[in-house]
Design a protein around this motif. Sequence first.
Motif, PDB file in Angstrom:
ATOM      1  N   ALA A  73     -42.723  17.486  -6.124  1.00 28.35           N
ATOM      2  CA  ALA A  73     -42.809  16.893  -7.460  1.00 28.35           C
ATOM      3  C   ALA A  73     -43.567  15.577  -7.476  1.00 28.35           C
ATOM      4  CB  ALA A  73     -41.401  16.686  -8.020  1.00 28.35           C
ATOM      5  N   ASN A  74     -44.032  15.110  -6.298  1.00 26.26           N
ATOM      6  CA  ASN A  74     -44.745  13.839  -6.178  1.00 26.26           C
ATOM      7  C   ASN A  74     -43.896  12.680  -6.683  1.00 26.26           C
ATOM      8  OD1 ASN A  74     -47.021  12.381  -5.358  1.00 26.26           O
ATOM      9  ND2 ASN A  74     -47.857  12.314  -7.427  1.00 26.26           N
ATOM     10  N   ASP A  75     -42.585  12.792  -6.492  1.00 21.55           N
ATOM     11  CA  ASP A  75     -41.648  11.768  -6.954  1.00 21.55           C
ATOM     12  C   ASP A  75     -40.384  11.868  -6.100  1.00 21.55           C
ATOM     13  OD1 ASP A  75     -39.859  10.113  -8.195  1.00 21.55           O
ATOM     14  OD2 ASP A  75     -39.879  11.161 -10.125  1.00 21.55           O
ATOM     15  N   PRO A  76     -40.142  10.910  -5.209  1.00 17.37           N
ATOM     16  CA  PRO A  76     -38.964  10.979  -4.328  1.00 17.37           C
ATOM     17  C   PRO A  76     -37.632  11.047  -5.070  1.00 17.37           C
ATOM     18  CG  PRO A  76     -40.497   9.296  -3.579  1.00 17.37           C
ATOM     19  CD  PRO A  76     -40.967   9.725  -4.931  1.00 17.37           C
ATOM     20  N   THR A  77     -37.608  10.597  -6.323  1.00 14.48           N
ATOM     21  CA  THR A  77     -36.351  10.575  -7.087  1.00 14.48           C
ATOM     22  C   THR A  77     -36.191  11.791  -7.994  1.00 14.48           C
ATOM     23  OG1 THR A  77     -37.268   9.371  -8.994  1.00 14.48           O
ATOM     24  CG2 THR A  77     -36.495   8.057  -7.116  1.00 14.48           C
ATOM     25  N   HIS A  78     -37.106  12.742  -7.889  1.00 17.04           N
ATOM     26  CA  HIS A  78     -37.103  13.844  -8.854  1.00 17.04           C
ATOM     27  C   HIS A  78     -35.829  14.677  -8.813  1.00 17.04           C
ATOM     28  CE1 HIS A  78     -38.019  17.858 -10.521  1.00 17.04           C
ATOM     29  NE2 HIS A  78     -38.709  17.150 -11.405  1.00 17.04           N
ATOM     30  N   SER A  79     -35.189  14.793  -7.656  1.00 16.33           N
ATOM     31  CA  SER A  79     -33.968  15.604  -7.571  1.00 16.33           C
ATOM     32  C   SER A  79     -32.911  15.107  -8.557  1.00 16.33           C
ATOM     33  CB  SER A  79     -33.399  15.575  -6.155  1.00 16.33           C
ATOM     34  OG  SER A  79     -34.216  16.300  -5.272  1.00 16.33           O
TER      35      SER A  79
ATOM     36  N   PRO B 236     -39.503  27.545  -6.027  1.00 22.50           N
ATOM     37  CA  PRO B 236     -39.529  26.076  -6.110  1.00 22.50           C
ATOM     38  C   PRO B 236     -40.846  25.505  -5.603  1.00 22.50           C
ATOM     39  CG  PRO B 236     -38.373  26.719  -4.139  1.00 22.50           C
ATOM     40  CD  PRO B 236     -38.796  28.002  -4.811  1.00 22.50           C
ATOM     41  N   PHE B 237     -41.963  25.912  -6.223  1.00 20.25           N
ATOM     42  CA  PHE B 237     -43.283  25.506  -5.761  1.00 20.25           C
ATOM     43  C   PHE B 237     -43.894  24.451  -6.679  1.00 20.25           C
ATOM     44  CE2 PHE B 237     -43.889  30.008  -3.862  1.00 20.25           C
ATOM     45  CZ  PHE B 237     -43.040  29.678  -2.811  1.00 20.25           C
ATOM     46  N   GLU B 238     -44.811  23.680  -6.125  1.00 17.81           N
ATOM     47  CA  GLU B 238     -45.442  22.603  -6.886  1.00 17.81           C
ATOM     48  C   GLU B 238     -46.187  23.129  -8.107  1.00 17.81           C
ATOM     49  OE1 GLU B 238     -48.829  19.086  -6.237  1.00 17.81           O
ATOM     50  OE2 GLU B 238     -48.280  20.425  -4.588  1.00 17.81           O
ATOM     51  N   HIS B 239     -46.935  24.205  -7.920  1.00 14.81           N
ATOM     52  CA  HIS B 239     -47.744  24.742  -9.011  1.00 14.81           C
ATOM     53  C   HIS B 239     -47.071  25.972  -9.620  1.00 14.81           C
ATOM     54  CE1 HIS B 239     -50.974  22.022  -7.858  1.00 14.81           C
ATOM     55  NE2 HIS B 239     -50.734  22.375  -6.612  1.00 14.81           N
TER      56      HIS B 239
ATOM     57  N   TYR C 271     -42.590  23.462 -10.375  1.00 13.89           N
ATOM     58  CA  TYR C 271     -41.288  22.855 -10.122  1.00 13.89           C
ATOM     59  C   TYR C 271     -41.023  21.597 -10.939  1.00 13.89           C
ATOM     60  CZ  TYR C 271     -37.347  20.803  -7.648  1.00 13.89           C
ATOM     61  OH  TYR C 271     -36.130  20.252  -7.352  1.00 13.89           O
ATOM     62  N   ALA C 272     -42.014  20.735 -11.110  1.00 15.59           N
ATOM     63  CA  ALA C 272     -41.776  19.449 -11.759  1.00 15.59           C
ATOM     64  C   ALA C 272     -41.611  19.554 -13.277  1.00 15.59           C
ATOM     65  CB  ALA C 272     -42.909  18.478 -11.431  1.00 15.59           C
ATOM     66  N   GLU C 273     -41.917  20.690 -13.854  1.00 10.66           N
ATOM     67  CA  GLU C 273     -41.791  20.856 -15.300  1.00 10.66           C
ATOM     68  C   GLU C 273     -40.329  21.065 -15.683  1.00 10.66           C
ATOM     69  OE1 GLU C 273     -44.612  23.574 -17.167  1.00 10.66           O
ATOM     70  OE2 GLU C 273     -45.747  23.622 -15.294  1.00 10.66           O
ATOM     71  N   ARG C 274     -39.941  20.533 -16.842  1.00 18.51           N
ATOM     72  CA  ARG C 274     -38.546  20.691 -17.272  1.00 18.51           C
ATOM     73  C   ARG C 274     -38.188  22.156 -17.473  1.00 18.51           C
ATOM     74  NH1 ARG C 274     -35.491  21.396 -21.882  1.00 18.51           N
ATOM     75  NH2 ARG C 274     -33.361  20.544 -21.699  1.00 18.51           N
ATOM     76  N   ASP C 275     -39.126  22.969 -17.954  1.00 18.50           N
ATOM     77  CA  ASP C 275     -38.828  24.383 -18.184  1.00 18.50           C
ATOM     78  C   ASP C 275     -38.513  25.115 -16.880  1.00 18.50           C
ATOM     79  OD1 ASP C 275     -39.031  24.121 -20.871  1.00 18.50           O
ATOM     80  OD2 ASP C 275     -40.930  25.195 -21.099  1.00 18.50           O
ATOM     81  N   HIS C 276     -38.932  24.549 -15.749  1.00 19.47           N
ATOM     82  CA  HIS C 276     -38.549  25.134 -14.464  1.00 19.47           C
ATOM     83  C   HIS C 276     -37.024  25.034 -14.299  1.00 19.47           C
ATOM     84  CE1 HIS C 276     -37.894  25.480 -10.120  1.00 19.47           C
ATOM     85  NE2 HIS C 276     -39.062  26.088 -10.041  1.00 19.47           N
ATOM     86  N   ALA C 277     -36.455  23.900 -14.716  1.00 17.69           N
ATOM     87  CA  ALA C 277     -35.002  23.729 -14.647  1.00 17.69           C
ATOM     88  C   ALA C 277     -34.296  24.752 -15.530  1.00 17.69           C
ATOM     89  CB  ALA C 277     -34.622  22.313 -15.062  1.00 17.69           C
ATOM     90  N   VAL C 278     -34.865  25.007 -16.701  1.00 17.16           N
ATOM     91  CA  VAL C 278     -34.271  26.002 -17.604  1.00 17.16           C
ATOM     92  C   VAL C 278     -34.346  27.393 -16.978  1.00 17.16           C
ATOM     93  CG1 VAL C 278     -34.333  27.000 -19.910  1.00 17.16           C
ATOM     94  CG2 VAL C 278     -34.968  24.594 -19.583  1.00 17.16           C
TER      95      VAL C 278
END
Length: 268
Positions: free
Chosen positions: A219-225, A144-147, A101-108
């Motif tokens: 994403a280990n980041d509260p602001t990641h959204s 939408p998973f961490e790994h 989920y935290a990777e940019r390519d996940h958004a793509v």
Amino acid sequence: HPYGWPTIGWKSDIKGYEAKDCATFYKQHYAPNRATIVVAGDVDPSDVAKRIQKAYGNIPASKKARAAMPAMTRRPAAKEKTLRLSTPTPKIAMAWHAPGYAERDHAVALIIGQLRTGGRSARLFRELVHTKELATEVRAGIAPFEHASLFDISASAREGVAIEKSRTAIEKALKRLRTDEVDATELEKVKNRYELGFLSSLETVSGKAEQIGFSALVANDPTHSFKRLEEVRSVTPADVLRVSQAIFSAPPTVVLVEPKASTKAVHA
């Protein structure tokens, strides 16, 4: 990989659970050092801290170490299985390994799923459900998973229509994604729809809390959204082509579901 198991286990696992197993699991995992608390609204931070201390301060921390996450191994060859289940029409599910989920390519990849099946005007949905009337539904998306997990596409055939017709259409659509850049106007439409959905989710206090909590955990980041929103805004046709090639060039895992018994003819 742990994502290969349902969260609460398989039916055979559940049948073997005893009360002591549940109690042990609870003590190991449901502890303050394994929890995330999100407070949103017009509150006094010092008052909230006192309330949390009072509610959780005396609960012992879990001493169980977190298990290391094994690497996701890409399948070297396609794998396919046919199941016969109690379903009115045939179905298909296809899946490929995809980024965490935290990777940019996940958004793509998220945008790729929306491009093909996100809404009635999406190309694959329009082709299969409305134009050719091959399927009653089709969906695509990335977990939408961490790994690292899966990007999957699934479809349910229309009554009397062979599921292979939907499969052929899906494969052609994915091939186009790997070879041709998507239309910039079409891409912008999908990105705008995502942004509207995200901003709408922040209209309520609970919606804000959910976004913060999800981002903190996954994403280990509260602001990641908010970073995700910027990532989506920055997706280009070249990004869609590149990530499509990275995901869909690999062989898929395919599950076909056929009705247990059917007396109706299927048109090949």
